[in-house]
Design a protein around this motif. Sequence first.
Motif, PDB file in Angstrom:
ATOM      1  N   UNK A  20       0.996  -1.084   0.102  1.00  0.00           N
ATOM      2  CA  UNK A  20       0.162   0.151   0.040  1.00  0.00           C
ATOM      3  C   UNK A  20       0.984   1.313  -0.028  1.00  0.00           C
ATOM      4  N   UNK A  21       2.072   1.310  -0.645  1.00  0.00           N
ATOM      5  CA  UNK A  21       2.984   2.439  -0.479  1.00  0.00           C
ATOM      6  C   UNK A  21       2.394   3.622  -1.189  1.00  0.00           C
ATOM      7  N   UNK A  22       1.465   3.564  -2.341  1.00  0.00           N
ATOM      8  CA  UNK A  22       1.025   4.575  -3.209  1.00  0.00           C
ATOM      9  C   UNK A  22      -0.130   5.229  -2.160  1.00  0.00           C
ATOM     10  N   UNK A  23      -0.894   4.472  -1.265  1.00  0.00           N
ATOM     11  CA  UNK A  23      -1.693   4.977  -0.199  1.00  0.00           C
ATOM     12  C   UNK A  23      -1.026   5.726   0.790  1.00  0.00           C
ATOM     13  N   UNK A  24       0.317   5.052   1.434  1.00  0.00           N
ATOM     14  CA  UNK A  24       1.061   5.835   2.412  1.00  0.00           C
ATOM     15  C   UNK A  24       1.639   7.201   1.872  1.00  0.00           C
ATOM     16  N   UNK A  25       2.108   7.219   0.642  1.00  0.00           N
ATOM     17  CA  UNK A  25       2.527   8.637   0.145  1.00  0.00           C
ATOM     18  C   UNK A  25       1.500   9.447  -0.116  1.00  0.00           C
ATOM     19  N   UNK A  26       0.528   9.097  -0.365  1.00  0.00           N
ATOM     20  CA  UNK A  26      -0.782  10.153  -0.506  1.00  0.00           C
ATOM     21  C   UNK A  26      -1.141  10.669   0.765  1.00  0.00           C
TER      22      UNK A  26
END
Length: 519
Positions: free
Chosen positions: A20-26
């Motif tokens: 879920x890296x994209x979620x974390x960066x957002x």
Amino acid sequence: MPDHEQELRFGIFPTPEAARLDDLLGLVQLAEVEGLDLVSVQDHPYQAKFVDTWTLLSVLGARTSTLTLAPNVASLPLRPPVVLAKAAATLDLVTGGRVELGLGAGAFWDAIVAAGGPRRTPKEAVDALDEAVQLIKAYWAGGTVRFEGEHYRSVGLHAGPRPAHDIPVWLGAYKPRMLRLTGRLADGWVPSMGYADPPDLPEMSAAVDEAALAAGRSPASIRRVYNVFGRFGTGADFLQGRPHEWAEQLAELTLEVGTSTYVLGTDDPDAVRRWATEVAPAVRELVDAERGRRARGEAPSAEPTAAPEGVPARQALEVRATPAPDAPVAGDVPWDEADRPTHDEPVDASYAPELQAHAQHLVDIHDALRSELAQVRDLLDQVRRGRLTVGVARSAINTTTLRQNSWTLGAYCESYCRIVTGHHTLEDHSLFPHLRRTEPGLRPVLARLEHEHLVIHEVLEEFDRALVRLVTDDGTGPSGEDALDAVQHSVDRLTDTLLSHLAYEEQELIGPLARHGIA
């Protein structure tokens, strides 16, 4: 228990899941734009589902410009102190002094051993942490390090580089020896709910204070950081109610126990937004009011109280849009300003002060972008006048939020609307869909703003390419002059484009934001 009158800070504690890296960066992007102070990441190198903490913190440091970054807490048995000190100092330099170092003595010993680390008894773990804190601080002081302990040694090491600022060291501590160590050596104490719930904090905090005083230190020099977890709802338990109830509970911890930094464990954008825009300001207001009463010698309130919920007082719109310059610099705006759609602001509209703050936040973010653009123009002017080298100018330009975070250009809108650079999207939790629902007549304006975001991104890329050509030529000779002219033209075009867009956005969105807020 005393209020140590430390400045309040609020942050988040997202889960570093690889899937879920994209979620974390957002989520981190949202936290910065909403005005939170820090992001911290747990450190479990043996956890297969998690990414590496230091690598992730480095990425977050490159993609943010205001957030403090911290491991919460680093697994010392798998992080050699000298290597950890150098990593922290390096990240601190790269981010301009935005690093704090959380350390833990170790847990989950079977997993640590499986990853190649030592198995330590509780006494050994505390002793090793004691040594590590001393060695890390000696390393940051620079010079030749000579340290010999039972668990760590460094004899004749030439330490460096020094960090950009004195990095605070937090310790995750619960048991008496660890609490005494925190009071004696640490700059911050970081317990977590579940291991230390609110009723446990006064006694534990008192142990930290006593150890600090015994070591000749002021207890107020040790920041109290609390990892908290909750759910917005209607429950009566700690952090289970509405935002104003969260604020009352946290303010009480600050005023009675001295806790001053709250880190919310969540992966939910809505929770982050409410934490930043509803809870944090309310806690600060409650604490400031009570501290003011105490400073004036007035009797403290029986308990801090928030303003009652209900319909807020309403008033005329006080936030003002910043107009675009009368004359363009390059005369090369990549769109026709005359065909922009507009909306009609209601003649008799009135606005709640709380919602006007959302509109003012838009202007504040835009003012920061305008200021940085002025700095870029000044740097290029200094190069032309021969007062600054090309390399120094480009280095300075690349440290600005405008360039460093070009993927979040127009940070306010890019956090609530569709992220136009394609890096990340918060489509389900965005400002533009919210305004489309609450004010349908604004839809043509929102569509135009989204289109202009795309155009601005292209102009920024053109500026970047011109900077690359400039530093390659080093600004010397005929080709260098041509490259400098190209950069000047591209920054002029960026100036016209960005200032035009920001003015249009404010003109059209200040009123709707002051009526409907951000969510």
